[in-house]
Design a protein around this motif. Sequence first.
Motif, PDB file in Angstrom:
ATOM      1  N   PRO A 182       4.610 -11.222  30.210  1.00 51.70           N
ATOM      2  CA  PRO A 182       5.920 -11.239  29.548  1.00 51.70           C
ATOM      3  C   PRO A 182       6.329 -12.617  29.068  1.00 51.70           C
ATOM      4  O   PRO A 182       7.066 -12.729  28.074  1.00 51.70           O
ATOM      5  CB  PRO A 182       6.871 -10.703  30.620  1.00 51.70           C
ATOM      6  CG  PRO A 182       6.147 -10.841  31.910  1.00 51.70           C
ATOM      7  CD  PRO A 182       4.694 -10.737  31.592  1.00 51.70           C
ATOM      8  N   ALA A 183       5.882 -13.675  29.739  1.00 47.99           N
ATOM      9  CA  ALA A 183       6.233 -15.026  29.299  1.00 47.99           C
ATOM     10  C   ALA A 183       5.599 -15.322  27.941  1.00 47.99           C
ATOM     11  O   ALA A 183       6.235 -15.896  27.046  1.00 47.99           O
ATOM     12  CB  ALA A 183       5.773 -16.055  30.334  1.00 47.99           C
TER      13      ALA A 183
ATOM     14  N   GLU B  55       7.676 -15.772  24.298  1.00 46.50           N
ATOM     15  CA  GLU B  55       7.451 -16.876  23.358  1.00 46.50           C
ATOM     16  C   GLU B  55       7.090 -16.338  21.984  1.00 46.50           C
ATOM     17  O   GLU B  55       7.530 -16.871  20.954  1.00 46.50           O
ATOM     18  CB  GLU B  55       6.346 -17.794  23.881  1.00 46.50           C
ATOM     19  CG  GLU B  55       6.739 -18.619  25.098  1.00 46.50           C
ATOM     20  CD  GLU B  55       5.622 -19.534  25.553  1.00 46.50           C
ATOM     21  OE1 GLU B  55       4.563 -19.566  24.869  1.00 46.50           O
ATOM     22  OE2 GLU B  55       5.781 -20.213  26.572  1.00 46.50           O
ATOM     23  N   ALA B  56       6.271 -15.280  21.971  1.00 49.82           N
ATOM     24  CA  ALA B  56       5.885 -14.676  20.691  1.00 49.82           C
ATOM     25  C   ALA B  56       7.104 -14.095  19.987  1.00 49.82           C
ATOM     26  O   ALA B  56       7.235 -14.189  18.759  1.00 49.82           O
ATOM     27  CB  ALA B  56       4.837 -13.590  20.926  1.00 49.82           C
ATOM     28  N   ALA B  57       8.012 -13.494  20.748  1.00 47.30           N
ATOM     29  CA  ALA B  57       9.234 -12.956  20.153  1.00 47.30           C
ATOM     30  C   ALA B  57      10.091 -14.074  19.573  1.00 47.30           C
ATOM     31  O   ALA B  57      10.657 -13.946  18.480  1.00 47.30           O
ATOM     32  CB  ALA B  57      10.019 -12.167  21.199  1.00 47.30           C
TER      33      ALA B  57
ATOM     34  N   ALA C 213       3.839 -10.109  12.642  1.00 43.93           N
ATOM     35  CA  ALA C 213       4.929 -11.073  12.471  1.00 43.93           C
ATOM     36  C   ALA C 213       5.651 -10.756  11.164  1.00 43.93           C
ATOM     37  O   ALA C 213       5.962 -11.646  10.377  1.00 43.93           O
ATOM     38  CB  ALA C 213       4.406 -12.499  12.479  1.00 43.93           C
ATOM     39  N   ALA C 214       5.888  -9.459  10.930  1.00 46.91           N
ATOM     40  CA  ALA C 214       6.562  -9.040   9.701  1.00 46.91           C
ATOM     41  C   ALA C 214       7.984  -9.570   9.692  1.00 46.91           C
ATOM     42  O   ALA C 214       8.690  -9.483  10.695  1.00 46.91           O
ATOM     43  CB  ALA C 214       6.556  -7.516   9.604  1.00 46.91           C
ATOM     44  N   SER C 215       8.395 -10.108   8.558  1.00 53.07           N
ATOM     45  CA  SER C 215       9.713 -10.741   8.494  1.00 53.07           C
ATOM     46  C   SER C 215      10.589 -10.082   7.438  1.00 53.07           C
ATOM     47  O   SER C 215      10.096  -9.437   6.510  1.00 53.07           O
ATOM     48  CB  SER C 215       9.579 -12.239   8.182  1.00 53.07           C
ATOM     49  OG  SER C 215       9.009 -12.424   6.893  1.00 53.07           O
TER      50      SER C 215
END
Length: 233
Positions: free
Chosen positions: A77-78, A82-84, A210-212
């Motif tokens: 989860p860490a 960070e990825a989030a 990583a769709a934005s």
Amino acid sequence: MSGTETGGSGALAALLLLADGRFPAGGHAHSGGAEAAVRAGRVHDGPSTAAFLTGRLHTTGLTAAALAAAAAGGQDPAVLDEAADARTPSPALRATGRRLGRQLLRAARSGGPQPALDRLAADYPGGPHQPVVLGTAAAAAGLTPLQAATAAAHESVNGPATACLRLLGLDPYELAAVLARLAPELDAVAARAAAAAEAAAHDGPDALPAASAPLLDVHAEQHHTWKVRLFAS
């Protein structure tokens, strides 16, 4: 358990609970960018609402669904938090994601001790990002990564749809039809997210989407400065 497998009946009940807008996780107070889009005139009727929800599903919805699937699959989860953070360029949206994560964590832990959720609460007193909590809660309830992704994808459109209903006074039957037509795309996004999460288990978090949606980020920063607003975000 593979992300393509299906949980038992108890897990399916948990999936319905997590996807229920009445679950006290704070989502009802947020529009998912709809309020700012309505004020900007980009969302103003049924067709523009459908376009907004479709775009949201395939961008931030896909990203959140993959993070939730990865968390449900037992990934660190860490690392996922960070990825989030890296996938949320707007400071206002990062704060919102952690606030919603904190509220969801509280709701998910209300049924009794859950070691994985208790560790998240201890490690992130300010709240981890909401998709990480959603995936962790899904795993604790016996859901698969695909089911966690489905819950996240559903949430990415259902909350904003309800906000559009309130903001625009749309015909609820028309809005229900919009959501029904989105169902096949929602399933496809969830499957894509679960597959990406499975790849990330071997290749690391860079394999996650990583769709934005840049306008959502811009609108979130604008909305954050409003003195009068119906929704928190």
